[in-house]
Design a protein around this motif. Structure first.
Motif, PDB file in Angstrom:
ATOM      1  N   LEU A 314      35.955  42.943  35.953  1.00  0.00           N
ATOM      2  CA  LEU A 314      37.103  43.837  35.802  1.00  0.00           C
ATOM      3  C   LEU A 314      38.413  43.057  35.869  1.00  0.00           C
ATOM      4  N   VAL A 315      38.559  42.246  36.924  1.00  0.00           N
ATOM      5  CA  VAL A 315      39.833  41.569  37.169  1.00  0.00           C
ATOM      6  C   VAL A 315      40.091  40.469  36.149  1.00  0.00           C
ATOM      7  N   ASN A 316      39.076  39.648  35.868  1.00  0.00           N
ATOM      8  CA  ASN A 316      39.303  38.462  35.036  1.00  0.00           C
ATOM      9  C   ASN A 316      39.122  38.700  33.539  1.00  0.00           C
ATOM     10  N   HIS A 317      38.413  39.732  33.180  1.00  0.00           N
ATOM     11  CA  HIS A 317      38.181  39.982  31.760  1.00  0.00           C
ATOM     12  C   HIS A 317      38.932  41.226  31.281  1.00  0.00           C
ATOM     13  N   GLN A 318      38.556  42.391  31.805  1.00  0.00           N
ATOM     14  CA  GLN A 318      39.155  43.627  31.309  1.00  0.00           C
ATOM     15  C   GLN A 318      40.653  43.708  31.622  1.00  0.00           C
ATOM     16  N   LEU A 319      41.006  43.554  32.903  1.00  0.00           N
ATOM     17  CA  LEU A 319      42.424  43.647  33.266  1.00  0.00           C
ATOM     18  C   LEU A 319      43.199  42.433  32.769  1.00  0.00           C
ATOM     19  N   GLY A 320      42.546  41.260  32.805  1.00  0.00           N
ATOM     20  CA  GLY A 320      43.215  40.047  32.349  1.00  0.00           C
ATOM     21  C   GLY A 320      43.669  40.152  30.908  1.00  0.00           C
ATOM     22  N   GLN A 321      42.848  40.772  30.065  1.00  0.00           N
ATOM     23  CA  GLN A 321      43.214  40.937  28.658  1.00  0.00           C
ATOM     24  C   GLN A 321      44.384  41.891  28.485  1.00  0.00           C
ATOM     25  N   LEU A 322      44.572  42.775  29.465  1.00  0.00           N
ATOM     26  CA  LEU A 322      45.684  43.732  29.399  1.00  0.00           C
ATOM     27  C   LEU A 322      46.936  43.204  30.092  1.00  0.00           C
ATOM     28  N   GLY A 323      46.837  41.994  30.664  1.00  0.00           N
ATOM     29  CA  GLY A 323      47.971  41.440  31.390  1.00  0.00           C
ATOM     30  C   GLY A 323      48.259  42.198  32.673  1.00  0.00           C
ATOM     31  N   MET A 324      47.218  42.725  33.304  1.00  0.00           N
ATOM     32  CA  MET A 324      47.382  43.549  34.500  1.00  0.00           C
ATOM     33  C   MET A 324      46.559  42.971  35.644  1.00  0.00           C
ATOM     34  N   ASP A 325      47.096  43.045  36.869  1.00  0.00           N
ATOM     35  CA  ASP A 325      46.320  42.598  38.023  1.00  0.00           C
ATOM     36  C   ASP A 325      45.693  43.808  38.719  1.00  0.00           C
ATOM     37  N   LEU A 326      44.888  43.541  39.750  1.00  0.00           N
ATOM     38  CA  LEU A 326      44.154  44.616  40.413  1.00  0.00           C
ATOM     39  C   LEU A 326      45.084  45.607  41.105  1.00  0.00           C
ATOM     40  N   ASP A 327      46.161  45.111  41.720  1.00  0.00           N
ATOM     41  CA  ASP A 327      47.095  46.009  42.407  1.00  0.00           C
ATOM     42  C   ASP A 327      47.712  47.007  41.428  1.00  0.00           C
ATOM     43  N   ALA A 328      48.097  46.515  40.249  1.00  0.00           N
ATOM     44  CA  ALA A 328      48.682  47.406  39.244  1.00  0.00           C
ATOM     45  C   ALA A 328      47.652  48.423  38.761  1.00  0.00           C
ATOM     46  N   TYR A 329      46.411  47.968  38.614  1.00  0.00           N
ATOM     47  CA  TYR A 329      45.337  48.867  38.172  1.00  0.00           C
ATOM     48  C   TYR A 329      45.096  49.975  39.197  1.00  0.00           C
ATOM     49  N   LEU A 330      45.047  49.589  40.479  1.00  0.00           N
ATOM     50  CA  LEU A 330      44.812  50.582  41.529  1.00  0.00           C
ATOM     51  C   LEU A 330      45.950  51.598  41.570  1.00  0.00           C
ATOM     52  N   LYS A 331      47.166  51.117  41.376  1.00  0.00           N
ATOM     53  CA  LYS A 331      48.316  52.020  41.379  1.00  0.00           C
ATOM     54  C   LYS A 331      48.228  52.989  40.210  1.00  0.00           C
ATOM     55  N   MET A 332      47.848  52.479  39.052  1.00  0.00           N
ATOM     56  CA  MET A 332      47.731  53.331  37.870  1.00  0.00           C
ATOM     57  C   MET A 332      46.621  54.363  38.051  1.00  0.00           C
ATOM     58  N   GLN A 333      45.525  53.958  38.711  1.00  0.00           N
ATOM     59  CA  GLN A 333      44.396  54.860  38.937  1.00  0.00           C
ATOM     60  C   GLN A 333      44.598  55.758  40.156  1.00  0.00           C
ATOM     61  N   GLU A 334      45.690  55.496  40.882  1.00  0.00           N
ATOM     62  CA  GLU A 334      45.987  56.254  42.109  1.00  0.00           C
ATOM     63  C   GLU A 334      44.826  56.177  43.099  1.00  0.00           C
ATOM     64  N   LYS A 335      44.365  54.928  43.318  1.00  0.00           N
ATOM     65  CA  LYS A 335      43.268  54.674  44.255  1.00  0.00           C
ATOM     66  C   LYS A 335      43.702  53.632  45.271  1.00  0.00           C
ATOM     67  N   THR A 336      43.170  53.755  46.478  1.00  0.00           N
ATOM     68  CA  THR A 336      43.391  52.718  47.479  1.00  0.00           C
ATOM     69  C   THR A 336      42.347  51.625  47.280  1.00  0.00           C
ATOM     70  N   ALA A 337      42.597  50.462  47.893  1.00  0.00           N
ATOM     71  CA  ALA A 337      41.637  49.366  47.798  1.00  0.00           C
ATOM     72  C   ALA A 337      40.296  49.778  48.396  1.00  0.00           C
ATOM     73  N   GLU A 338      40.349  50.568  49.470  1.00  0.00           N
ATOM     74  CA  GLU A 338      39.118  51.028  50.118  1.00  0.00           C
ATOM     75  C   GLU A 338      38.327  51.955  49.194  1.00  0.00           C
ATOM     76  N   GLU A 339      39.025  52.862  48.512  1.00  0.00           N
ATOM     77  CA  GLU A 339      38.353  53.769  47.583  1.00  0.00           C
ATOM     78  C   GLU A 339      37.742  52.999  46.416  1.00  0.00           C
ATOM     79  N   PHE A 340      38.479  52.001  45.945  1.00  0.00           N
ATOM     80  CA  PHE A 340      37.982  51.183  44.842  1.00  0.00           C
ATOM     81  C   PHE A 340      36.717  50.432  45.255  1.00  0.00           C
ATOM     82  N   ASP A 341      36.733  49.823  46.442  1.00  0.00           N
ATOM     83  CA  ASP A 341      35.567  49.075  46.927  1.00  0.00           C
ATOM     84  C   ASP A 341      34.359  49.991  47.091  1.00  0.00           C
TER      85      ASP A 341
END
Length: 476
Positions: A314-341
């Motif tokens: 997710l982080v290195n391929h899917q998000l990387g191609q979009l120029g997005m990091d995990l923190d930005a993805y979680l914010k966009m998905q409205e999820k906490t790191a705990e919920e994501f894990d």
């Protein structure tokens, strides 16, 4: 060789192995030969140094270590075969005794596939939506087709919903223009929601040459996830014109001569699509019910590896191609790191459980995969990947992924076997017949999407085992 298997828990065993020293002779000879090629001793030709001289110069212990590292993978695999085990991943090897001229003893702890009890699943019953195509469905499909043949013409008025506007955009964060925050000549259909949040409201009512500024959270680029001030300037406003729904349109948009023929074909296409969706839904529901019936212990290390694999992809391929990091993805998905894990772990568990259960059913039903079935599956995978069959086949072979594809087909056949033996009805109470194995294979492929770690770690001991053996610690 003597070996014994001790069960540590339902997914882990310890092998205890004793090997008479004479069985190490081929590896010992190979060790002397290898070291011989590396030595340069005055008075001896290269490769002709006697074993006793090697023992004096290099040390007998170094020779034994090289021999053990060479012999361990095969000895370990023989013990695995003797114990009829299905190992997952590489073993943790510990040399417990090494007596020169007498004995080699070691233990190897490794995760294994758990023994599963597959109960009678013929009582499973699931309900899916009935296949019904309404006049409204057909009308919507024809409207979508008309939309594809729409034309545009520049108008001298304020932009409204449905219009196509040509835009120039500039994005600033904290007052600074972003290096990748400028775009010119962007065509955008107002109301499509395909650009930035807030842009529809900003450009609606603007005429050509006018501009507006609005705040929006960037979805990609160097400042993904941050709020930016976006200035948008309207270059042109174009109205979209849909063609009339008549026989002339039918001839333009299809191989049919009349609108009635096009409408009938659209109804048939929608029915096939709904049948496909019905079949997929049935298979997914049957799989869910099946998994509820079977208790599947999962090796903790395997689960951890699978979670990390999913996170990495997710982080290195899917998000990387979009120029997005995990923190930005979680914010966009409205999820906490705990919920994501937690979600990641749940998905990984389901993928592994699906693979274990369907593999066990395939084994019990003695389901095999023919070359024709494998080729058909490869063609489908190539099509979905956007590669030619030859390119995809080459990548699969070079990546050692053929067993993975065979497993996908086998699991698809296993699920098809289950689906055939259960009851599937639609919301009208009518029985549903499912006989498309291609769809079943695709359902399994989706369910086990990232569980390929399991597949790749089941290979017999090879080079990886040599590394483990090389690092093994002697307690003798």
């Amino acid at each position: 060789m003597k070996s014994a298997v001790e069960t540590l828990n339902p997914t882990r065993v310890r092998l205890t192995v004793e090997v008479p020293f004479e069985e190490l002779k081929p590896s010992l000879d190979a060790a002397y030969k290898k070291i011989n090629q590396q030595l340069s001793i005055p008075g001896f030709r290269k490769g002709k140094v006697p074993a006793r001289v090697i023992d004096q110069r290099v040390g007998r212990g170094a020779v034994l270590e090289e021999a053990v590292n060479d012999a361990l993978p095969k000895i370990y695999q023989d013990a695995v075969n003797e114990g009829e085990l299905s190992p997952l991943g590489q073993p943790e090897v510990d040399i417990t005794e090494l007596k020169d001229g007498e004995l080699l003893a070691f233990t190897a702890e490794v995760d294994i596939r758990p023994e599963l009890e597959i109960p009678d699943y013929s009582g499973i019953e699931v309900t899916v939506d009935a296949v019904e195509v309404s006049d409204e469905d057909v009308a919507e499909a024809l409207d979508q087709l008309r939309d594809r043949f729409a034309t545009t013409s520049v108008v001298e008025r304020a932009a409204a919903e449905g219009d196509v506007v040509k835009l120039d955009l500039e994005a600033r964060v904290d007052g600074e223009l972003l290096d990748d925050g400028v775009a010119k000549g962007v065509d955008y259909t107002i109301g499509s929601g395909r650009l930035l949040d807030g842009i529809d409201e900003a450009v609606t009512g603007l005429e050509a040459g006018a501009e507006a500024t609005f705040a929006s959270e960037l979805k990609g680029g160097s400042a993904a996830g941050r709020e930016a001030q976006v200035t948008v300037r309207v270059e042109t406003v174009s109205a979209r014109e849909l063609p009339e729904l008549d026989d002339e349109f039918a001839q333009l948009a299809s191989e049919f001569d009349t609108l009635d023929e096009l409408r009938a074909d659209s109804r048939e296409r929608l029915a096939r699509q709904k049948q496909y969706e019905q079949a997929t839904s049935a298979q997914e529901k049957v799989l869910e019910e099946l998994l509820e019936l079977v208790e599947v212990p999962i090796p903790e290390k395997l689960l951890q590896d699978e979670v990390e694999t999913r996170r990495h992809n997710l982080v290195n391929h899917q998000l990387g191609q979009l120029g997005m990091d995990l923190d930005a993805y979680l914010k966009m998905q409205e999820k906490t790191a705990e919920e994501f894990d937690a979600e990641l772990k749940e998905q990984a568990e389901k993928g592994i459980r699906t693979q274990f259960v369907l593999d066990e059913i395939a084994k019990r039903e003695q389901l095999s995969v023919s070359q024709e079935e494998l080729t058909e599956h490869l063609m489908r995978r190539a099509q979905s990947s956007g590669m030619s069959p030859d390119q995809f086949a080459k990548a699969v072979v070079e990546g050692g992924q053929v067993p993975m594809l065979v497993g996908e087909v086998s699991r698809g056949k296993a699920l098809a076997t289950v689906v055939e033996s259960v009851k599937v009805v639609d919301t009208n109470g009518e029985p549903v017949e499912l006989d498309d194995e291609d769809e079943t294979a695709e359902t399994v492929e989706a369910a086990t999407e990232a569980a390929e770690t399991t597949e790749s770690t089941e290979a017999p001991a090879a080079e990886g085992d040599k590394d483990e053996a090389g690092e093994a610690k002697s307690n003798s």
